[in-house]
Design a protein around this motif. Structure first.
Motif, PDB file in Angstrom:
ATOM      1  N   TYR A   1      -7.950  -0.892   1.355  1.00  0.00           N
ATOM      2  CA  TYR A   1      -6.932  -0.765   0.318  1.00  0.00           C
ATOM      3  C   TYR A   1      -5.577  -0.465   0.934  1.00  0.00           C
ATOM      4  CZ  TYR A   1     -10.916  -0.448  -2.819  1.00  0.00           C
ATOM      5  OH  TYR A   1     -12.073  -0.716  -3.497  1.00  0.00           O
TER       6      TYR A   1
ATOM      7  N   TYR B   1      -2.505   1.566  -0.292  1.00  0.00           N
ATOM      8  CA  TYR B   1      -2.000   2.438  -1.352  1.00  0.00           C
ATOM      9  C   TYR B   1      -0.485   2.459  -1.234  1.00  0.00           C
ATOM     10  CZ  TYR B   1      -1.229   6.467  -4.373  1.00  0.00           C
ATOM     11  OH  TYR B   1      -0.794   7.289  -5.394  1.00  0.00           O
TER      12      TYR B   1
ATOM     13  N   ARG C   1       3.417   3.147  -2.848  1.00  0.00           N
ATOM     14  CA  ARG C   1       4.106   3.958  -3.850  1.00  0.00           C
ATOM     15  C   ARG C   1       4.471   3.065  -5.040  1.00  0.00           C
ATOM     16  NH1 ARG C   1       9.737   6.430  -2.078  1.00  0.00           N
ATOM     17  NH2 ARG C   1       9.551   7.078  -4.239  1.00  0.00           N
ATOM     18  N   GLY C   2       4.328   3.604  -6.239  1.00  0.00           N
ATOM     19  CA  GLY C   2       4.504   2.824  -7.456  1.00  0.00           C
ATOM     20  C   GLY C   2       5.892   2.222  -7.610  1.00  0.00           C
TER      21      GLY C   2
ATOM     22  N   TYR D   1       7.822   0.924  -5.446  1.00  0.00           N
ATOM     23  CA  TYR D   1       7.988  -0.352  -4.736  1.00  0.00           C
ATOM     24  C   TYR D   1       7.280  -1.433  -5.575  1.00  0.00           C
ATOM     25  CZ  TYR D   1       9.402   1.913  -0.244  1.00  0.00           C
ATOM     26  OH  TYR D   1      10.041   2.604   0.753  1.00  0.00           O
ATOM     27  N   SER D   2       7.754  -1.639  -6.779  1.00  0.00           N
ATOM     28  CA  SER D   2       6.930  -2.381  -7.735  1.00  0.00           C
ATOM     29  C   SER D   2       6.982  -3.894  -7.572  1.00  0.00           C
ATOM     30  CB  SER D   2       7.298  -1.984  -9.166  1.00  0.00           C
ATOM     31  OG  SER D   2       8.687  -1.820  -9.283  1.00  0.00           O
ATOM     32  N   TRP D   3       7.907  -4.388  -6.763  1.00  0.00           N
ATOM     33  CA  TRP D   3       7.951  -5.835  -6.526  1.00  0.00           C
ATOM     34  C   TRP D   3       7.180  -6.194  -5.252  1.00  0.00           C
ATOM     35  CZ3 TRP D   3      11.295  -2.188  -5.136  1.00  0.00           C
ATOM     36  CH2 TRP D   3      11.793  -2.208  -3.844  1.00  0.00           C
TER      37      TRP D   3
ATOM     38  N   ASP E   1       3.366  -7.869  -5.318  1.00  0.00           N
ATOM     39  CA  ASP E   1       3.321  -9.328  -5.496  1.00  0.00           C
ATOM     40  C   ASP E   1       3.422 -10.033  -4.144  1.00  0.00           C
ATOM     41  OD1 ASP E   1       3.352  -8.681  -8.131  1.00  0.00           O
ATOM     42  OD2 ASP E   1       5.405  -9.362  -8.523  1.00  0.00           O
TER      43      ASP E   1
ATOM     44  N   GLU F   1       0.172  -9.431  -2.253  1.00  0.00           N
ATOM     45  CA  GLU F   1      -0.949 -10.176  -2.841  1.00  0.00           C
ATOM     46  C   GLU F   1      -0.840 -11.673  -2.543  1.00  0.00           C
ATOM     47  OE1 GLU F   1      -1.002  -8.579  -6.807  1.00  0.00           O
ATOM     48  OE2 GLU F   1      -2.269  -6.902  -6.164  1.00  0.00           O
TER      49      GLU F   1
ATOM     50  N   TYR G   1      -7.265  -5.000  -1.037  1.00  0.00           N
ATOM     51  CA  TYR G   1      -6.660  -4.839  -2.356  1.00  0.00           C
ATOM     52  C   TYR G   1      -5.429  -3.951  -2.263  1.00  0.00           C
ATOM     53  CZ  TYR G   1     -11.183  -6.582  -3.945  1.00  0.00           C
ATOM     54  OH  TYR G   1     -12.307  -7.335  -4.138  1.00  0.00           O
ATOM     55  N   VAL G   2      -4.462  -4.249  -3.120  1.00  0.00           N
ATOM     56  CA  VAL G   2      -3.259  -3.421  -3.199  1.00  0.00           C
ATOM     57  C   VAL G   2      -3.427  -2.472  -4.380  1.00  0.00           C
ATOM     58  CG1 VAL G   2      -0.747  -3.427  -3.397  1.00  0.00           C
ATOM     59  CG2 VAL G   2      -1.918  -5.379  -2.332  1.00  0.00           C
ATOM     60  N   HIS G   3      -3.179  -1.209  -4.158  1.00  0.00           N
ATOM     61  CA  HIS G   3      -3.316  -0.202  -5.213  1.00  0.00           C
ATOM     62  C   HIS G   3      -1.983   0.519  -5.385  1.00  0.00           C
ATOM     63  CE1 HIS G   3      -5.727   2.840  -7.541  1.00  0.00           C
ATOM     64  NE2 HIS G   3      -4.632   3.539  -7.268  1.00  0.00           N
ATOM     65  N   ARG G   4      -1.419   0.444  -6.579  1.00  0.00           N
ATOM     66  CA  ARG G   4      -0.128   1.091  -6.819  1.00  0.00           C
ATOM     67  C   ARG G   4      -0.268   2.539  -7.242  1.00  0.00           C
ATOM     68  NH1 ARG G   4       3.451  -1.571 -11.199  1.00  0.00           N
ATOM     69  NH2 ARG G   4       5.000  -0.017 -10.599  1.00  0.00           N
ATOM     70  N   GLY G   5       0.526   3.406  -6.647  1.00  0.00           N
ATOM     71  CA  GLY G   5       0.643   4.780  -7.119  1.00  0.00           C
ATOM     72  C   GLY G   5       1.628   4.809  -8.273  1.00  0.00           C
TER      73      GLY G   5
ATOM     74  N   LEU H   1      -6.229   7.544  -5.292  1.00  0.00           N
ATOM     75  CA  LEU H   1      -6.922   6.250  -5.271  1.00  0.00           C
ATOM     76  C   LEU H   1      -8.226   6.305  -6.083  1.00  0.00           C
ATOM     77  CD1 LEU H   1      -7.023   3.364  -4.141  1.00  0.00           C
ATOM     78  CD2 LEU H   1      -7.614   4.289  -1.925  1.00  0.00           C
TER      79      LEU H   1
ATOM     80  N   ARG I   1     -11.842  -4.406  -8.418  1.00  0.00           N
ATOM     81  CA  ARG I   1     -11.458  -4.120  -7.026  1.00  0.00           C
ATOM     82  C   ARG I   1     -12.225  -2.919  -6.461  1.00  0.00           C
ATOM     83  NH1 ARG I   1      -4.962  -3.875  -8.082  1.00  0.00           N
ATOM     84  NH2 ARG I   1      -4.644  -6.099  -8.427  1.00  0.00           N
ATOM     85  N   TYR I   2     -12.832  -2.149  -7.346  1.00  0.00           N
ATOM     86  CA  TYR I   2     -13.484  -0.910  -6.910  1.00  0.00           C
ATOM     87  C   TYR I   2     -14.988  -1.061  -7.073  1.00  0.00           C
ATOM     88  CZ  TYR I   2      -8.626   0.006  -7.706  1.00  0.00           C
ATOM     89  OH  TYR I   2      -7.260  -0.115  -7.688  1.00  0.00           O
TER      90      TYR I   2
ATOM     91  N   SER J   1     -11.012   4.590 -10.678  1.00  0.00           N
ATOM     92  CA  SER J   1      -9.957   4.287  -9.704  1.00  0.00           C
ATOM     93  C   SER J   1      -8.884   3.372 -10.270  1.00  0.00           C
ATOM     94  CB  SER J   1     -10.563   3.645  -8.454  1.00  0.00           C
ATOM     95  OG  SER J   1     -11.117   4.633  -7.632  1.00  0.00           O
TER      96      SER J   1
ATOM     97  N   ILE K   1      -4.603   4.511 -12.638  1.00  0.00           N
ATOM     98  CA  ILE K   1      -3.144   4.435 -12.476  1.00  0.00           C
ATOM     99  C   ILE K   1      -2.637   3.001 -12.676  1.00  0.00           C
ATOM    100  CG2 ILE K   1      -1.221   4.766 -10.850  1.00  0.00           C
ATOM    101  CD1 ILE K   1      -2.682   7.304  -9.890  1.00  0.00           C
TER     102      ILE K   1
ATOM    103  N   HIS L   1      -0.050   1.735 -15.728  1.00  0.00           N
ATOM    104  CA  HIS L   1       1.187   0.965 -15.551  1.00  0.00           C
ATOM    105  C   HIS L   1       1.241  -0.182 -16.560  1.00  0.00           C
ATOM    106  CE1 HIS L   1       3.183   2.690 -12.083  1.00  0.00           C
ATOM    107  NE2 HIS L   1       2.094   2.628 -11.330  1.00  0.00           N
TER     108      HIS L   1
ATOM    109  N   MET M   1       6.340   8.425 -12.727  1.00  0.00           N
ATOM    110  CA  MET M   1       6.659   7.119 -13.302  1.00  0.00           C
ATOM    111  C   MET M   1       6.147   6.962 -14.729  1.00  0.00           C
ATOM    112  SD  MET M   1       6.217   4.432 -10.177  1.00  0.00           S
ATOM    113  CE  MET M   1       6.969   3.029 -11.025  1.00  0.00           C
TER     114      MET M   1
ATOM    115  N   LYS N   1      11.477  -3.188 -12.661  1.00  0.00           N
ATOM    116  CA  LYS N   1      10.739  -3.445 -11.427  1.00  0.00           C
ATOM    117  C   LYS N   1      11.624  -3.408 -10.181  1.00  0.00           C
ATOM    118  CE  LYS N   1       7.441  -7.045 -10.011  1.00  0.00           C
ATOM    119  NZ  LYS N   1       6.747  -8.241 -10.522  1.00  0.00           N
ATOM    120  N   PHE N   2      12.942  -3.524 -10.385  1.00  0.00           N
ATOM    121  CA  PHE N   2      13.811  -3.788  -9.233  1.00  0.00           C
ATOM    122  C   PHE N   2      14.770  -2.657  -8.864  1.00  0.00           C
ATOM    123  CE2 PHE N   2      12.770  -7.866 -11.284  1.00  0.00           C
ATOM    124  CZ  PHE N   2      11.989  -8.389 -10.265  1.00  0.00           C
ATOM    125  N   TYR N   3      15.215  -2.708  -7.604  1.00  0.00           N
ATOM    126  CA  TYR N   3      16.212  -1.765  -7.105  1.00  0.00           C
ATOM    127  C   TYR N   3      17.602  -2.394  -7.172  1.00  0.00           C
ATOM    128  CZ  TYR N   3      12.679   1.322  -4.914  1.00  0.00           C
ATOM    129  OH  TYR N   3      11.652   2.196  -4.668  1.00  0.00           O
TER     130      TYR N   3
END
Ligand SMILES: Cc1cc2nc3c(=O)[nH]c(=O)nc-3n(C[C@H](O)[C@H](O)[C@H](O)COP(=O)(O)O)c2cc1C
Ligand code: SF4
Ligand code: FES
Lengths: 451, 169
Positions: free
Chosen positions: A119, A121, A123-124, A126-128, A131, A134, A160-164, A180, B21-22, B29, B32, B36, B74, B143-145
């Motif tokens: 995985y 993990y 940080r949430g 960094y939401s772009w 993608d 993946e 797998y990518v898991h967002r916080g 996680l 995925r889990y 799991s 979160i 979102h 968030m 979603k963006f900075y």
């Protein structure tokens, strides 16, 4: 010119995509590694001297060799892409621009560790980036480097990518594992260590993004060659994310033989301080490491030049040195106020404490309140001693190192800039003016550095 | 919100993909990532019926969702504006003028930190380091900075928001 391993192709157009990455020699390390035994790979990583790039600098090969291998129990690799330490933004750069380097490193590392599911993990916020990751994972899968029976070796791996969702503490590896698992990010008591009981109680290795990416060049050039780069126990290259008052903020790959002075003033790196200002202080390894004034930053207490590596930055211990940490290099010019900057960091730690341990839960907001009081001109001299006392009582008395991380910046600020704190207390001018350089800095004027 | 809380079919499909995925039995799991999706789909915040719905989907107790939702910054626990301006205020951004950006937004929108404008368009949510310290000052919007902010740039962004012409996702 510093040797580049991780960012060597960063400026190649389209390097984000598989075809271009592959043309630059990408995935050759996977091809090589899957012909090696897992022990041979771990041995290469040990020989390389690679140290964890997440902040603590623990030798990666050694960490891998601690992984428990009970029969019939899955093992996991979890990549720590939580990157929330103020001043640090290097992992973001790697993932955003060269995602395949991380994926390639993960395939080799997972194979070496015997993990079939890994995985990331992230940080949430960094939401772009998920993608981007993946897409890279899909491309790698299509090319046969991920999924079932990779390259016909019989080895299977899914990534797998898991967002916080916004919590600095989830960068601490056991908090990350809790998160996680779908829980609050409360750090676990250790032992047991993740190598024995990690994700879902299975043996787990948690490594930083940059650490895992570095495995790729290690396999490509061999551990022995990697170890020749750098100096002493600071082998290989390190990404430094530079910010604050410098002309060229950004992410740099250095080979750890350059001096701090060169890093700050040369055009290849930070390009000096803007507007002809002088250097006042620096936090060279992310907000948790001690702040040092200019004179102690550029030279050690013995008058030797200070270098950008683990040992040299730490030379003199906390009395006169600091730490490499995560490589988040924060520069303060002569106009900056150390009291205010420390207050801002204290606010950060108070906000991010998970609240499990009393010294950290109670101490961090208390430190912030006192710093705010001093900063706004309401402080007393006794407040400085109180602050010192609180930070000392947090340090070492908590479940996880966030407590220390909150204490050290305050301790270092008082240790080196006590006169500035006192000036804030004695002087109503502190509300409108700045203490400036005073008597602790030995700044090098930008002009003198031109040749 | 009534008991009619339900994901759109596409979202539900996405949720099931995430759960896969889990390992078996570790569907918690997915919490979160699923929160979102829920926050995005149900108005930008997590109301109790939404959290209860997520609990039901993941086959966990509602309290397990509440304790997580309230832990992570968030997730919004009360209604927010259409555009949530998350301006970083931590040290490195402060060195490059985040104070000025924050006060400019407060003055322009006439709101305090954490508040939402009366028209429900903007919420100002100061944030802690978002990993953009070298491109400071900065804020996150959806979603963006948005980096290297100046007051002028902030004004432009606010205007684009008012026109509904800014990418949130
Ligand atoms: C409060 C706290 C925050 C941390 N944040 C991060 C982080 O964002 N990224 C990271 O890689 N390591 C972070 N660490 C260090 C991890 O606990 C762990 O040591 C690291 O991920 C191990 O990887 P490495 O050996 O490759 O460095 C943090 C530690 C603490 C105590
Ligand atoms: S030191 Fe702070 S962050 Fe770490 S476990 Fe204790 S309260 Fe939580
Ligand atoms: S301090 Fe603002 S993004 Fe890091």
């Amino acid at each position: 010119m510093s040797k580049k391993l991780l960012l060597k192709d960063a400026h190649v157009e389209g390097i984000r995509f598989y075809d271009v990455y592959r043309k630059q020699g990408g995935y050759e390390a996977v091809e090589k590694a899957l012909k090696m035994s897992t022990d041979e790979i771990i041995e290469e990583v040990k020989t390389s001297g690679l140290r964890g790039r997440g902040g603590a600098g623990f030798p990666t090969g050694m960490k891998w060799s601690f992984l428990a291998k009970p029969e019939g129990v899955p093992r996991y690799l979890v990549v720590n892409a939580d990157e929330s330490e103020p001043g640090t933004f290097k992992d973001r750069y790697l993932m955003e621009f060269i995602p395949h380097l991380l994926i390639e490193g993960m395939i080799i590392s997972s194979y070496a560790l015997g993990a079939n599911t890994s995985y990331i993990y992230i940080r949430g916020e960094y939401s772009w980036i998920p993608d981007i990751l993946e897409e890279a994972i899909e491309e790698a899968k299509k090319a046969g480097f991920l999924g079932k029976n990779i390259l016909g070796t019989g080895y299977d791996l899914e990534i797998y990518v898991h967002r916080g969702a916004g919590a600095y503490i989830c960068g601490e590896e056991t908090a990350l594992l809790e998160s996680l698992e779908g829980k609050r990010g409360n750090p676990r008591l250790k032992p047991p260590f993740p190598a024995v009981k990690g994700l879902w109680e299975s043996p787990t290795v948690v490594n930083n993004v940059e650490t895992i990416a570095a495995v790729v060049p290690i396999i490509n050039i061999t551990g022995a060659e990697y170890a020749k780069i750098g100096v002493g126990r600071s082998t290989g290259t390190k990404l430094i994310s530079a910010c604050g008052n410098i002309n060229k903020p950004g992410v740099y790959e250095i080979d750890m033989t350059i001096t701090v002075e060169e890093f700050i003033y040369s055009d290849e790196y930070c390009g000096g301080i803007p507007n002809g200002k002088k250097l006042k202080a620096c936090i060279p390894g992310g907000s948790s490491v001690p702040i040092v004034p200019a004179n102690l930053l550029l030279k050690t207490i013995n008058g030797e030049p200070r270098y950008m590596n683990y040992e040299s930055l730490a030379d003199g211990g906390f009395a006169t040195g600091t730490m490499m940490g995560s490589g988040g290099f924060i520069v303060l010019d002569e106009d900056q106020c150390v009291v205010k900057h420390t207050m801002s960091l204290a606010h950060f730690y108070a906000h991010e404490s998970c609240g499990q341990c009393t010294p950290c839960r109670e101490g961090t907001p208390w430190m912030y309140k006192i710093l705010k009081k001093i900063e706004s001109g309401e402080g007393t001299l006794a407040d400085i001693d109180l602050l010192w006392d609180i930070q000392r009582k947090i340090e070492g008395n908590t479940i996880c190192p966030l407590g220390d991380a909150a204490a050290w910046p305050v301790a270092a600020a008082i240790r080196h800039f006590r006169d500035e704190f006192e000036w804030h207390i004695d002087n109503p001018e502190a509300l409108t003016k700045n203490y400036g350089l005073a008597n602790y800095a030995d700044p090098i004027p930008v002009a003198a550095k031109a040749e | 919100m009534s008991e009619t809380v339900a994901f759109k079919p596409e979202s539900l499909e996405q949720v099931h993909k995430i759960i896969a995925r889990y390992p078996e039995g570790k569907q918690k799991s997915a919490l979160i990532p699923v929160l979102h999706i829920a926050q995005k789909e149900f108005g930008g915040w997590l109301d109790v019926p939404v959290m209860d719905y997520v609990a039901q989907i993941l086959n966990i107790k509602p309290i397990e969702v509440y304790e997580v939702a309230t832990f992570y910054t968030m997730f919004n626990m009360k209604p927010v504006g259409k555009y949530v301006l998350e301006v970083c205020q931590t040290g490195p951004c402060m060195l490059n003028g985040s104070d000025g950006i924050l006060s400019h937004i407060r003055e322009t929108l006439n709101i305090k930190n954490g508040e939402t404008t009366a028209d429900g368009l903007f919420t100002l949510k100061p944030a802690e380091c978002l990993g953009a310290c070298g491109y400071a000052p900065m804020m996150q919007l959806g979603k963006f900075y948005h980096e290297h902010l100046t007051k002028e740039k902030v004004d432009e962004i606010l205007e684009l928001c008012r026109q509904g012409a800014i990418a949130l996702d």
